[in-house]
Design a protein around this motif. Sequence first.
Motif, PDB file in Angstrom:
ATOM      1  N   ILE A  52       0.848  -1.196   0.000  1.00  0.00           N
ATOM      2  CA  ILE A  52       0.000   0.000   0.000  1.00  0.00           C
ATOM      3  C   ILE A  52       0.882   1.243   0.000  1.00  0.00           C
ATOM      4  N   VAL A  54       1.067   4.946   0.538  1.00  0.00           N
ATOM      5  CA  VAL A  54       0.244   5.935   1.246  1.00  0.00           C
ATOM      6  C   VAL A  54       0.715   7.328   0.856  1.00  0.00           C
ATOM      7  N   SER A  55      -0.144   8.045   0.139  1.00  0.00           N
ATOM      8  CA  SER A  55       0.199   9.394  -0.320  1.00  0.00           C
ATOM      9  C   SER A  55      -0.570  10.478   0.423  1.00  0.00           C
ATOM     10  N   ASP A  56      -1.723  10.146   0.985  1.00  0.00           N
ATOM     11  CA  ASP A  56      -2.562  11.124   1.673  1.00  0.00           C
ATOM     12  C   ASP A  56      -1.838  11.656   2.912  1.00  0.00           C
ATOM     13  N   ILE A  59      -3.505  10.794   6.326  1.00  0.00           N
ATOM     14  CA  ILE A  59      -3.334   9.403   6.739  1.00  0.00           C
ATOM     15  C   ILE A  59      -1.918   9.183   7.246  1.00  0.00           C
ATOM     16  N   ARG A  60      -0.951   9.772   6.578  1.00  0.00           N
ATOM     17  CA  ARG A  60       0.441   9.600   7.002  1.00  0.00           C
ATOM     18  C   ARG A  60       0.678  10.235   8.366  1.00  0.00           C
ATOM     19  N   LEU A  63      -0.643   7.717  10.728  1.00  0.00           N
ATOM     20  CA  LEU A  63       0.262   6.574  10.797  1.00  0.00           C
ATOM     21  C   LEU A  63       1.504   6.920  11.618  1.00  0.00           C
ATOM     22  N   LYS A  78       7.975   8.917  -0.226  1.00  0.00           N
ATOM     23  CA  LYS A  78       7.022   7.810  -0.361  1.00  0.00           C
ATOM     24  C   LYS A  78       6.981   7.001   0.928  1.00  0.00           C
ATOM     25  N   TYR A 167      -2.092   0.603  12.195  1.00  0.00           N
ATOM     26  CA  TYR A 167      -1.986   0.763  10.745  1.00  0.00           C
ATOM     27  C   TYR A 167      -3.182   0.111  10.055  1.00  0.00           C
ATOM     28  N   GLU A 170      -6.168   2.417  10.357  1.00  0.00           N
ATOM     29  CA  GLU A 170      -6.091   3.618   9.525  1.00  0.00           C
ATOM     30  C   GLU A 170      -6.218   3.309   8.035  1.00  0.00           C
ATOM     31  N   LEU A 171      -5.792   2.122   7.640  1.00  0.00           N
ATOM     32  CA  LEU A 171      -5.817   1.745   6.215  1.00  0.00           C
ATOM     33  C   LEU A 171      -7.048   0.934   5.850  1.00  0.00           C
ATOM     34  N   THR A 180      -1.037  -5.601   8.266  1.00  0.00           N
ATOM     35  CA  THR A 180       0.260  -4.927   8.206  1.00  0.00           C
ATOM     36  C   THR A 180       1.337  -5.753   8.878  1.00  0.00           C
TER      37      THR A 180
END
Length: 212
Positions: A52, A54-56, A59-60, A63, A78, A167, A170-171, A180
Amino acid sequence: MTPAELVSALNWRYATKSFDPNKSLSDDAWQALLDSLVLAPSSFGLQPWKFIVVSDPEIRERLRENSWGQAQVTDADKLVVFTSRTDMTPEDIQRWVNRLAEVQDQAPEDLKGYAGIVEGFCQRMSPEARHNWNIRQTYIALGQFMASAAAIGVDTCPLEGIDPSGYDHELGLAGSGYATCVACAVGYRTEDDKSAARPKARYVQSDVISER
């Protein structure tokens, strides 16, 4: 790449602690690293994983709260979360056999014997053992990903200091069949990351490699 260049790249890499948030990978470099994940080897070729990206930013940030506040989670260009299948069912195996048949231009029925061998191997394990086996397979992909990054001059930091259940929450992984196991930050080091200047400490070859 020559053997000497490979060793040089592996000596150059380290678990980057400080990423420059203003530096980004080129599209070509990032695609090559994505390809390294797709091409990662696994037992029987089952590929019991999903990666996965994660770009948002929001969300990061969340995390990061589930990562002991480690800045790599938000500062790296990234962030890849490595998830593993929580089981390996006959349906999973048939899905892979169907894909194998498609790529190799065979009928799935022609691979029935192979499918039976794989299913028999998996069914001898408990569900918990299968999940742990899948996690070990996923670490093979992580190793290939990090070595590939080093080969093209990209920094990484594997992140095991995380709360996997946090994680998963959140995902949105609940009920997905994946969980995860580890994350990896990817980008470029800052010039003042003190960890980059530390000599790489490893046992000498004779301490870790023997011949019979």
